[in-house]
Design an enzyme around this catalytic site. Structure first.
Site, PDB file in Angstrom:
ATOM      1  N   ASN A 218      59.607 -23.322 -33.840  1.00  0.00           N
ATOM      2  CA  ASN A 218      60.947 -23.579 -34.360  1.00  0.00           C
ATOM      3  C   ASN A 218      61.283 -22.536 -35.416  1.00  0.00           C
ATOM      4  O   ASN A 218      60.524 -21.582 -35.641  1.00  0.00           O
ATOM      5  CB  ASN A 218      61.060 -25.008 -34.892  1.00  0.00           C
ATOM      6  N   GLU A 221      58.662 -22.203 -38.250  1.00  0.00           N
ATOM      7  CA  GLU A 221      57.408 -21.636 -37.729  1.00  0.00           C
ATOM      8  C   GLU A 221      57.585 -20.158 -37.397  1.00  0.00           C
ATOM      9  O   GLU A 221      56.681 -19.341 -37.615  1.00  0.00           O
ATOM     10  CB  GLU A 221      56.976 -22.431 -36.496  1.00  0.00           C
ATOM     11  N   ASP A 292      60.506 -32.226 -28.790  1.00  0.00           N
ATOM     12  CA  ASP A 292      59.564 -32.718 -27.780  1.00  0.00           C
ATOM     13  C   ASP A 292      60.224 -32.754 -26.405  1.00  0.00           C
ATOM     14  O   ASP A 292      59.615 -32.387 -25.394  1.00  0.00           O
ATOM     15  CB  ASP A 292      59.087 -34.128 -28.147  1.00  0.00           C
TER      16      ASP A 292
END
Length: 506
Positions: A218, A221, A292
């Site tokens: 993301n 990150e 997810d």
């Protein structure tokens, strides 16, 4: 199209409502390994403050527990039609028992979900009122028992056998520590029969030895991988796109998909930024787990053979479904099909579209308009439309009517009627609005909508376009985008009529 009709998914570029069912019919076997979590959603009303402190008192009225983290990813895969196995470590506590029960109920294989008495099952309980999360309570193990790590590491080789894909969900709790990671690297060594490998990790760098096919960091990150702060706003995607080589090197991946929440995603390959998606965000207060859902849909689509760019668009659509749902949600095949089908009737009339665009302008957004037949969608179209989107904030695609296409292309065209063309184009995440025009040029529509940018693809110059004087009259700008001759619709149609297959790609 009937989902049962044979179709080569490797050449499927466009999203249609039959596609989720077709992917589900593949029933790929997928292993999800990583940090399984039990998410709690407790909600109630607030009418007073407590006496001990200036804190609200929530009178609980509902409690719900659902799989989260890697377990939520597994639930999404199962809801989309995959045959799913999950590997991880839980405790023998009530949370672990409930988590295992819900996974089993969803038809997920839990043979490699190890329970250990010294392990605490990770839980995240959100307490909310009126749709607003007030507090989150996290409980997790400080250390993962060595015996449990050894059991999971020993099971990896058997767990990956005959899998179409392996999806690593590493959120840094220690479940995928070095013993497990080393076992996975050993189990997946070599290219013979190797499954698709996708890594969704807070820190993808330790997984570089795995040489994953895809990693999905993301925004935070990605910034950590680059050791720099990313700019805010629309420049963020461009900044990430410029760092393709650094991100690929840091992760050891064949491709990186940087997920940028409200700004969609950026696909990075050795050739640079190859594809963008744009999110259709909701003003959610209580949604969780869209990442997810995204990685689950992406993994399913790629393991079933869908091209990477189309897989990315499909994953974005699935994520858009769940951000409009409360709590930790999943996107099912039926929900995704309904979402894509909703685009079938999205072509707006010029007057209604004009009203919508004025609302966007009032928010300071810039309008981009482009037009064309878009008869048989191909990668040249998607590249072109993604480029057009980056010229402003709102992209409008004006389609030639069926009669207009016949006048331009001859009696054998269009291949697809305007309702089908509108549905396919509208389903692309980069497209905000679709309209249809029947005039010889788009000039009348340009004069009515007055886009800040009029974009056109092909081997034109602005002087060659009939619409240029209309655009320049009100102070707009004409931009000519890339032309890819070998990706033209005419070339695709001629190849189909000649019975020629697609060129082989390594």
């Amino acid at each position: 199209m009937d989902s049962a009709q044979p179709v080569d998914l490797r050449n499927q570029r466009a999203l249609s409502d039959w596609l989720p069912g077709r992917l589900a019919a593949e029933e790929p076997e997928i292993l999800v390994i990583g940090d399984v979590i039990l998410d709690g959603w407790w909600s109630g009303s607030i009418e007073r403050l407590c006496r001990e402190a200036p804190a609200p008192v929530v009178d609980l009225q509902a409690r719900e527990s659902v799989p989260g983290g890697a377990a939520n990813t597994a639930m999404n895969l199962a809801a989309l039609g995959a045959r799913v196995a999950v590997a991880g470590i839980i405790g023998t506590d009530d949370a672990g028992t409930e988590l295992r029960r819900q996974l089993l109920t969803a038809g997920i294989d839990v043979r490699h979900l190890y329970a250990h008495p010294d392990m605490v099952t990770t839980t995240k309980i959100r307490i909310s009122s009126g749709g607003q999360v007030m507090l989150r309570l996290d409980d997790s193990a400080r250390t993962v028992p060595a015996a449990a790590l050894g059991a999971l590491a020993g099971a990896v080789r058997a767990a990956v056998v005959r899998k179409a894909a392996v999806l690593v969900c590493d959120y840094g709790t220690g479940v995928l520590a070095e013993p497990v990671r080393n076992s996975m690297v050993a189990a997946l060594e070599g290219d013979s029969g190797r499954p698709l490998v996708v890594v969704d990790a807070h820190d993808p760098r330790p997984w570089a030895l795995l040489q994953p096919d895809l990693v999905t960091p993301n925004a935070q990150e990605t910034a950590r991988l680059l050791e720099r702060r990313l700019p805010d706003g629309p420049d963020r995607a461009d900044a990430v796109g410029a760092e393709a080589d650094a991100l690929l090197a840091a992760t050891g991946a064949r491709a990186v998909v940087a997920t940028l929440d409200r700004d969609g995603t950026v696909l990075l390959t050795p050739g640079g930024a190859a594809h963008r998606t744009w999110a259709r965000p909701a003003a959610e207060k209580q949604a969780s787990g869209a990442g997810d859902t995204f990685v689950a849909a992406l993994t399913l689509a790629r393991s079933a053979g869908l091209p990477l760019t189309a897989s990315l668009d499909l994953a974005q659509a699935a994520a858009d479904v769940v951000v409009h749902q409360p709590g930790t949600s999943v996107c099912s095949t039926a929900q995704l099909s309904r979402y894509l089908k909703a685009f079938a009737d999205t072509a707006l009339g010029a007057d209604e579209l004009e009203s919508q665009l004025e609302a966007h302008r009032a928010q300071g957004q810039r309008i981009v308009l482009t037009n064309g037949c878009f008869d048989v969608l191909h990668s040249g179209h998607t590249r072109y439309l993604n480029q057009a989107k980056q010229l402003g904030d709102i992209l409008v695609v004006a389609l030639n009517s069926d009669e207009s296409v016949r006048r331009l292309k001859g009696p054998g065209r269009p291949i697809n009627a305007v309702a089908d063309r509108a549905a396919v184009v509208a389903a692309l995440s980069c497209v905000d609005y679709v309209t249809v025009f029947d005039t010889p040029t788009a000039g009348p529509l340009v004069r009515q909508l007055r886009p800040e940018v009029y974009a056109k693809g092909g081997d034109y110059t602005p002087e060659m376009l009939a619409e240029t004087p209309d655009v320049e009259e009100y102070g707009g700008r004409v931009v000519i985008l890339d032309y890819v001759a070998e990706r033209s619709t005419t070339a695709v149609v001629n190849r189909i009529r000649a019975g020629e297959g697609a060129a082989q790609v390594n």
